[in-house]
Structures are given as structure tokens and as C-alpha cells.
Design an enzyme around this catalytic site. Structure first.
Site, mmCIF file in Angstrom:
data_model
loop_
_atom_site.group_PDB
_atom_site.id
_atom_site.type_symbol
_atom_site.label_atom_id
_atom_site.label_comp_id
_atom_site.label_asym_id
_atom_site.label_seq_id
_atom_site.Cartn_x
_atom_site.Cartn_y
_atom_site.Cartn_z
ATOM 1 N N ASP A 87 -0.319 -8.752 -3.806
ATOM 2 C CA ASP A 87 -0.607 -7.647 -2.816
ATOM 3 C C ASP A 87 -1.354 -5.960 -4.129
ATOM 4 O O ASP A 87 -1.918 -5.523 -3.704
ATOM 5 C CB ASP A 87 0.258 -7.626 -2.015
ATOM 6 C CG ASP A 87 0.836 -8.034 -0.635
ATOM 7 O OD1 ASP A 87 0.271 -9.323 -0.991
ATOM 8 O OD2 ASP A 87 2.043 -7.957 -0.850
ATOM 9 N N ALA A 100 0.841 -1.054 0.104
ATOM 10 C CA ALA A 100 0.130 -0.080 0.210
ATOM 11 C C ALA A 100 0.830 1.053 -0.198
ATOM 12 O O ALA A 100 0.271 2.371 -0.562
ATOM 13 C CB ALA A 100 -1.130 0.121 1.362
HETATM 14 C C1 GLA Z 1 2.506 -11.914 1.060
HETATM 15 C C2 GLA Z 1 3.618 -11.413 -0.025
HETATM 16 C C3 GLA Z 1 2.507 -12.599 -1.180
HETATM 17 C C4 GLA Z 1 1.584 -13.261 -0.443
HETATM 18 C C5 GLA Z 1 1.194 -13.095 0.451
HETATM 19 C C6 GLA Z 1 1.021 -14.601 1.334
HETATM 20 O O1 GLA Z 1 1.514 -10.830 1.686
HETATM 21 O O2 GLA Z 1 3.598 -10.329 -0.488
HETATM 22 O O3 GLA Z 1 3.063 -11.687 -3.164
HETATM 23 O O4 GLA Z 1 2.554 -14.050 -0.910
HETATM 24 O O5 GLA Z 1 1.786 -13.048 1.627
HETATM 25 O O6 GLA Z 1 0.164 -15.022 0.446
#
Ligand code: GLA
Length: 437
Positions: free
Chosen positions: A203, A161
């Protein structure tokens, strides 16, 4: 349609006021990037292997108020962290791990000095990503960044974010028009190449593509995505099993930034090792060692060749992909009970197969499962710290929150006491994509 309640007029006013104070300009000139946190109900830990994931944002996240500078200066303050971050957009940025390794090479570079102000790495990372993709920036920003209270480093992807917020602010200040898909790649560069975390694109895809009330579905291999609409509200009530929901977040009190935890990259390496063995066994050894390049049939035929720990990582990948597919059907038909069961099964696979939970998060997971009204629960994010998420029946959400709060207090009094009472367990709504106001 925009997400409810966030950011409120009061929050926006405070951010604008702060930027006006720092910059000596008027509050009306301040632009605000709204960059929400994300949850991933299904599709955990498989984005880095090119798997399919589901995601949505919540109505909480990061606000970055800014005014474009008259020159190349970037000056930032934070609502959470001490210090002032200063650098210029015409200073060449280097990957962070390269800076750490070379004591002398950049000793005269003022950006090195600023490394002390650690929270500034996402802003520098955004500049790095824009620079190495050939964007010429001439204007900096004067800005103030703040996250929803108590939610940073909680497995809700505050790092992505923040990365997305800085990208959007720098692009806006320099009149660069960059699509959400290109910003997904730019944020990947911040995380993978600048910070050295080997994560996938879940994300930032959630943050940049989500739309209020929809479930975002993303194929991390092909980069195709779909927004799955929620069933119409009257359909929810028509048959049993169809329930309106709220999102409940239960915090463990454990916090630390993911790039500082070696566990994440270790699991990624294990998945790749499993992929290489399965690809070699099926005569496809020349393909990139990612589990998405292994056919399901090849996995079934050759999985006995994997060491037990690698077999568990692969089992998580293939079973989680299946749960995402089933979850999309359940979501589209409004069957929230089935959707919830899949989330809990995904959580169990994270514990048993991916082996990434820590004790407090595993306790929270089990507390949530037995709490009346909870449809499904799992860790949020990588599972090494932060919070568990649950989908909960809307009309039982407040009661569920209070039960979880009490139970966790009994099981983990030390950690629970560190948490702010107001934010130990939060009931949230779905959110929207990142945008500038
Ligand atoms: C973190 C990572 C993502 C993903 C999640 C698990 O947030 O940044 O890329 O792998 O863990 O789903």
C-alpha cells in the site's frame, strides 16, 4: 506530469479555509499533503510473503491541510469523523495493542484518554514510527484531514494514505528530510508494530512511489522497484488488443477497518505455516518462514505435504507471482486485453485459493466479468470488504458503470441502498505519488 483533476482548486481551497478557521491563521500559510488511494491490479495478498506486486494510485485520496504549530501541540479535525484529536509530539507513544492490554500502566498518559478518538490512531502511529526510529520532533501541527467522499475503508488503502499523510506533515513541520523508501519503512512500523496488522508494504509503496500513468512494480523481498511506462498512445490503436483504459471501482457497501478483522492475520499465518513446511522439506528450515524463501522447484516437489488449505494459500502465492511477471510484459507492450485477463485470473485465485472474498464482493466480481467493455476485474485490497476494481475500455466505461450499478442493486438491494448513488460505481483515472502542495 501530474494526475488529472485531483485535487481540484475548490477542494484545496476548502481544506485551506478549514485549517485557517481551526488555527486562526491565514489560508495562504496552509500546506496540503495530497495522499492518493491505491489499486493493485496484480500481486494481491503476496506482499506480506515477500512476493512481487504491481500497483498504481488513482486520482482520489486523502488531503491533509496543516500549519506547523508554534509548540509541540498536535490538533486535528476530520471531514469524515467526529471529535478533535489532541496530543503532543513530545509525549512518548506506545503500540496500540500494548495500550489496550495494559489498563493501568499508562493511565495517567493523556494519549490514553485520546484513544477514544479512534481516527487519531494513524497520527499517533506516525509519531510513534518517527520516535522509535530516533527522530526528535519539537513541532506539532494544526490540521484538517478529509478523504474523497464515500471511499474510506473501501479496500483502496485509506489507512496507508492517512499514515503517509501524517508522516509527511510531521516531517515537513519539523524540517526532516526523509526519502520515500524510508517513509515506506515508517508506514510499515505504523501498520505492523503500532496497529498490529501483519500486512506487507504494497500500500505505502504504491502511494509513495507511483508516477502518473506508470505501473509500479515492487519486489517486496528485495524492496527494489521499477516504474513501467505506458505504451505511447498511438501504439494503442495500431493493433487489436491494445486499448486505452479507465479504472472502474464498484462498491459493495461493506465497510470496516482492516486491523479490526482477524481474517487478514490468519491468512498471513497460514502462508507462513506453508512456507515452514516447504522449507523444512527442502532442507532450508533455517530460513525465515516466508513463501519468497521457497524455490519454485521446492514448492512443486513438496506441495503434496501441505494440508489442502495450506496448499491453496501456497498455490495462490506462486501463481500470483507468475501473473505479475506476465502482467508486466502485457502492460509494457500495451496489451490491455491480456493484462485484463490476468487481473480476472488473479481475482479467481483470491476466491478459490486465498479464500478471502465475502459474498457481496464475489457477486460484484462476477457482475463485472460479464459486463461489456470490462477487460479484467478483482477485489481491491484484502477482499473482506470495500470494492472491486476493473480495468475497462475507456469509451465503454460510463455504460459499464451503469450496468454494474443496476445488477448489483438487484442482487444486493440492502447493501446497495446504503450506498450513495453518486459513488456506487466510480470511473477514475490513474494518479500520482503523495506530495505536499
Ligand atoms: C491490504 C494490505 C496489503 C495487501 C493487500 C492485499 O491492503 O494492507 O498489505 O496485502 O491487502 O493485496
Amino acid at each position: 506530469m501530474r494526475a488529472l483533476y485531483w485535487p481540484s482548486e475548490t477542494e484545496l481551497r476548502e481544506v485551506r479555509k478549514k485549517v485557517a478557521e481551526i488555527s486562526g491563521r491565514s489560508a495562504e500559510e496552509v500546506r496540503v499533503v495530497v495522499s492518493p488511494y491505491r489499486i493493485c491490479p496484480l500481486g494481491a495478498h503476496i506482499d506480506h510473503q515477500g512476493g512481487t506486486v504491481s500497483a498504481m494510485t488513482i486520482n482520489k485520496g486523502i488531503l491533509l491541510g496543516f500549519i506547523p504549530s508554534a509548540n509541540s501541540e498536535v490538533l486535528l479535525e476530520s471531514g469524515q469523523f467526529e471529535g478533535v484529536v489532541r496530543f503532543r509530539v513530545d509525549e512518548v507513544q506506545y503500540p496500540r495493542h500494548a495500550i489496550r492490554k495494559s489498563d493501568n500502566i499508562h493511565a495517567n498518559d493523556s494519549s490514553q484518554v485520546q484513544e477514544e478518538c479512534n481516527w487519531g490512531i494513524y497520527a499517533r502511529g506516525a509519531l510513534y514510527a518517527l520516535q522509535i526510529t530516533g527522530n526528535h520532533l519539537t513541532r506539532g501541527i494544526t490540521g484538517f484531514i478529509c478523504g474523497s467522499k464515500g471511499l474510506d475503508s473501501s479496500g483502496l488503502s485509506s489507512s496507508a494514505a492517512a499514515g503517509v499523510a501524517y508522516l509527511l506533515a510531521l516531517e515537513s513541520a519539523n524540517n526532516l528530510i526523509i526519502s520515500p523508501t524510508d517513509n515506506i519503512e515508517l508506514d510499515r512500523i505504523i501498520e505492523n508494530e503500532y496497529l498490529g496488522l501483519r500486512n506487507g508494504i504494497l500500500d505505502q509503496s504504491a502511494i509513495l512511489l507511483s508516477s502518473f500513468g506508470y505501473l509500479t512494480f515492487m519486489n517486496c523481498k528485495t524492496k527494489e522497484h521499477k516504474l513501467i511506462p505506458p505504451p505511447k498512445s498511438h501504439e494503442f490503436k495500431e493493433c487489436s488488443g491494445k486499448k486505452t483504459y479507465k479504472i472502474l471501482l464498484a462498491f459493495s457497501g461493506l465497510k470496516h477497518a482492516l486491523p479490526n478483522n482477524p481474517g487478514y492475520n490468519r491468512r498471513v499465518a497460514e502462508c507462513k505455516e506453508a512456507a515452514q513446511i516447504l522449507l523444512d522439506a527442502s532442507g532450508n528450515g533455517e530460513l525465515e518462514p516466508l513463501l519468497c524463501n521457497v524455490e519454485v522447484e521446492a514448492y512443486r516437489a513438496h506441495k503434496y505435504k501441505l494440508e489442502p488449505n495450506l496448499a491453496r494459500r501456497a498455490e495462490h502465492y506462486f501463481s500470483e507471482n507468475m501473473r505479475v511477471v506476465k502482467g508486466l510484459e502485457a502492460w509494457a507492450s500495451g496489451n490491455m486485453e491480456e493484462f485484463g485477463k490476468l487481473i480476472s485470473a488473479s481475482g479467481l485465485s483470491s476466491i478459490k485459493n486465498y479464500e478471502c472474498g465475502c459474498e457481496p464482493l464475489i457477486q460484484l466480481y462476477y457482475i463485472l466479468l460479464k459486463t461489456p467493455g470490462v477487460l479484467g476485474a478483482r477485489f481491491s485490497g484484502a477482499g473482506f470488504r470495500g470494492c472491486c476494481l476493473a480495468f475497462v475500455e475507456a469509451d465503454r466505461a460510463a455504460e459499464a458503470a451503469s450496468i454494474v450499478r443496476k445488477e448489483y442493486q438487484q442482487q444486493q438491494p440492502m447493501l446497495a441502498n446504503h450506498l450513495n448513488r453518486e459513488t456506487t460505481v466510480l470511473v477514475c483515472e490513474a494518479g500520482d505519488s503523495a506530495h505536499i502542495i
